[in-house]
Enzyme design. Structure first.
Site, short mmCIF file in Angstrom:
data_model
loop_
_atom_site.label_atom_id
_atom_site.label_comp_id
_atom_site.label_asym_id
_atom_site.label_seq_id
_atom_site.Cartn_x
_atom_site.Cartn_y
_atom_site.Cartn_z
N THR A 174 0.86 -1.18 0.00
CA THR A 174 0.00 0.00 0.00
C THR A 174 0.89 1.23 0.00
O THR A 174 2.07 1.15 0.32
CB THR A 174 -0.87 -0.04 1.28
OG1 THR A 174 -1.67 -1.21 1.27
CG2 THR A 174 -1.76 1.18 1.41
N GLY A 183 1.20 -1.42 5.25
CA GLY A 183 1.50 -2.47 6.20
C GLY A 183 0.42 -3.52 6.31
O GLY A 183 0.43 -4.32 7.26
N GLY A 184 -0.54 -3.52 5.37
CA GLY A 184 -1.55 -4.57 5.36
C GLY A 184 -2.30 -4.69 6.66
O GLY A 184 -2.78 -3.70 7.21
#
Length: 518
Positions: free
Chosen positions: A328, A410-411
């Site tokens: 992201t 960072g999901g």
């Protein structure tokens, strides 16, 4: 007529994107324009993390102090068939491939943001992105590392090979040139978002998707429109924390901050760090079990904020569901006129679906892999439904006004990165210090991880490490300043209105605070 002088702050994960934002400010734009220019450039130079074939979620604060959330996360195709997916893939969707692609929402999201208060035309916002795609840019350190790490999982799609691998596996410094994408960006620059969703590009894009096996049709693009909704908020000390509501996991941050206060966890970055991370572990289980698209699945956000999960915490995955990881970009922008933006945009896993639609050069995200194929799951795949989403912009204000604009990748670990960054800033750290400090992330960040795995940078302070060792979490050592614990970007607004910005050294980014002449 001269313009009023403006101070603009921007932090992004790639220096080229930060320069694009600076140019937007210099052309007379505000924080919205700066964030959009940065996002457009990132969609060219950082394809392992972002593309115009992905989703966007943002918080936008206007000069009156009102903050709104733009949710431009796209749904599954109206023709999707869960039973057919189960027949093709078994109990879970694959990580990549055309069946993981949902409607890309980012470009429509850009349009909504611009209409909320942007000052520049599309041509000024897209200048750098078009040039970067047409003329090429050097492959960055982070992108080169992603090509190496994902080599075995990418390259199955002809469009991807032609776009990124025609000269072999790229290494740092190689030229990344995307001429087809440049033409697509020019069409959007000239025709707005409609060029993709109901215009010049649509027929070719839809035909290309169909040839790849996608169920996304012209009606899915035409009917997609982002939501503009009120943020989810909670008080924390003298602050108010604002983030995105479901279908995103913004609630995880608010849930844990509330527990810190209620349970008297006074030193969450030191001796109580382990206690805080245990609470993130528990909140992750709630997210995995209960979070879904509220437009389709009934549910009360109170349950997310206070309820408990029934899942067994040591299992690698819940039946029919793969926990969210992700790649992201986060952009933090603010200006002295009162506009601020936290913009999060993504292709989900590294290089998304690893599929490029040939007529447009658009790299497609794999956000659909976040769906469950278990019909009993609230997050079960269904036509027109949005998947559980990890993107979550954050702002913090107090009685005097805005204080922090936080944006991170960072999901599944994004709520934890926001917490660690903001707690440091609230304690007096500069923006640079807050995003650079050692941190940890609990939960799956790589294939095969379990919910109790926690990645810990080697230079984490001794009291925090000791507190983790006293928990039942499984510590996995990771190098200092490791991308595995995400890229954070932060803008701090001082009590006097002064701006400070910091970009994470784990990325290829830069931060800037500058005055722009009237």
């Amino acid at each position: 007529m001269s313009r009023t002088p403006l101070t603009g702050a921007i932090a992004t994960p790639h220096a080229d994107a930060t320069r694009s934002a600076e140019r937007a400010f210099a052309r007379g734009g505000n924080a919205i324009d700066a964030a959009l220019a940065a996002a457009a450039t990132l969609s060219v130079v950082y394809p392992h993390n972002v593309s115009i074939g992905g989703d966007l979620i943002a918080l936008v604060r206007d000069p009156s102090g009102r903050t709104r959330c733009v949710n431009a996360s796209g749904p599954a195709a109206s023709a999707v068939d869960r039973a057919a997916m189960r027949e093709a893939h078994g109990e879970v969707l694959p990580y990549r491939g055309i069946d993981t692609v949902t409607v890309p929402g980012a470009v429509r999201g850009w349009e909504v943001l611009r209409r909320m208060g942007g000052q520049l035309g599309w041509e000024e916002i897209f200048t750098d992105a078009v040039a970067a795609a047409r003329d090429g840019v050097p492959v960055s350190r982070s992108l080169a590392a992603a090509f190496r790490e994902e080599e075995a999982a990418i390259g199955f799609d002809a469009g991807f090979r032609d776009t990124f691998l025609a000269q072999g596996l790229p290494v740092k410094g190689d030229a990344l040139v995307q001429p087809v994408l440049a033409q697509t960006l020019e069409a959007i620059r000239d025709g707005g978002a409609a060029a993709l969703y109901d215009g010049e590009l649509t027929a070719g894009f839809v035909d290309g998707l169909a040839r790849l096996g996608s169920r996304i049709g012209a009606a899915d693009l035409l009917l997609f429109h982002p939501e503009v909704v009120e943020p989810l908020t909670t008080s924390f000390g003298s602050y108010r924390v604002l983030t995105s509501p479901p279908n995103t996991h913004g609630f995880v941050l608010l849930r844990v901050l509330g527990e810190l206060e209620r349970q008297g966890i006074a030193d969450p970055l030191g001796a109580d760090f382990g206690r805080m991370m245990e609470r993130f572990f528990a909140a992750n289980l709630v997210r995995d079990e209960l979070l879904a698209d509220p437009r389709v699945t009934s549910g009360d956000v109170t349950e997310l904020l206070t309820g408990d999960a029934t899942a067994h915490g040591d299992e690698p995955v819940l039946p029919g569901f793969r926990r969210p990881r992700g790649d992201t970009v986060g952009i933090a922008a603010s200006d002295s006129s009162g506009w601020s933006v936290s913009l999060i945009q993504s292709v989900y896993h590294a290089f998304g679906a690893a599929v490029v639609e040939p007529s447009t050069g658009i790299l497609l995200h794999n956000r659909g892999t976040g769906f469950s194929l278990d019909p009993a799951s609230p997050n079960a795949l269904a036509p027109g439904k949005r998947p559980l989403h990890t993107l979550m912009p954050v702002m913090v204000d107090d009685a005097s006004g805005l204080r922090f604009v936080s944006a991170t990748m960072g999901g599944q670990g994004q709520p934890q990165i926001h917490a660690q960054t903001l707690l440091r800033a609230m304690a007096g750290a500069t923006a640079r210090e807050a995003v650079s400090a050692p941190r940890a992330i609990v939960g799956p960040q790589r294939d095969g991880d379990t919910p109790s795995d926690i990645y810990v940078e080697g230079n984490l302070a001794a009291p925090a490490r000791a507190s983790l060792e006293a928990t039942r979490l499984h510590i996995i050592e990771t190098p200092d300043a490791d991308e595995l614990v995400g890229h954070a970007n932060l803008v701090i607004v001082g009590a006097d209105g002064g701006l400070d910005a910091g970009s994470d050294p784990r990325s290829d980014g830069a931060a800037s605070v500058r005055g722009y002449a009237g």
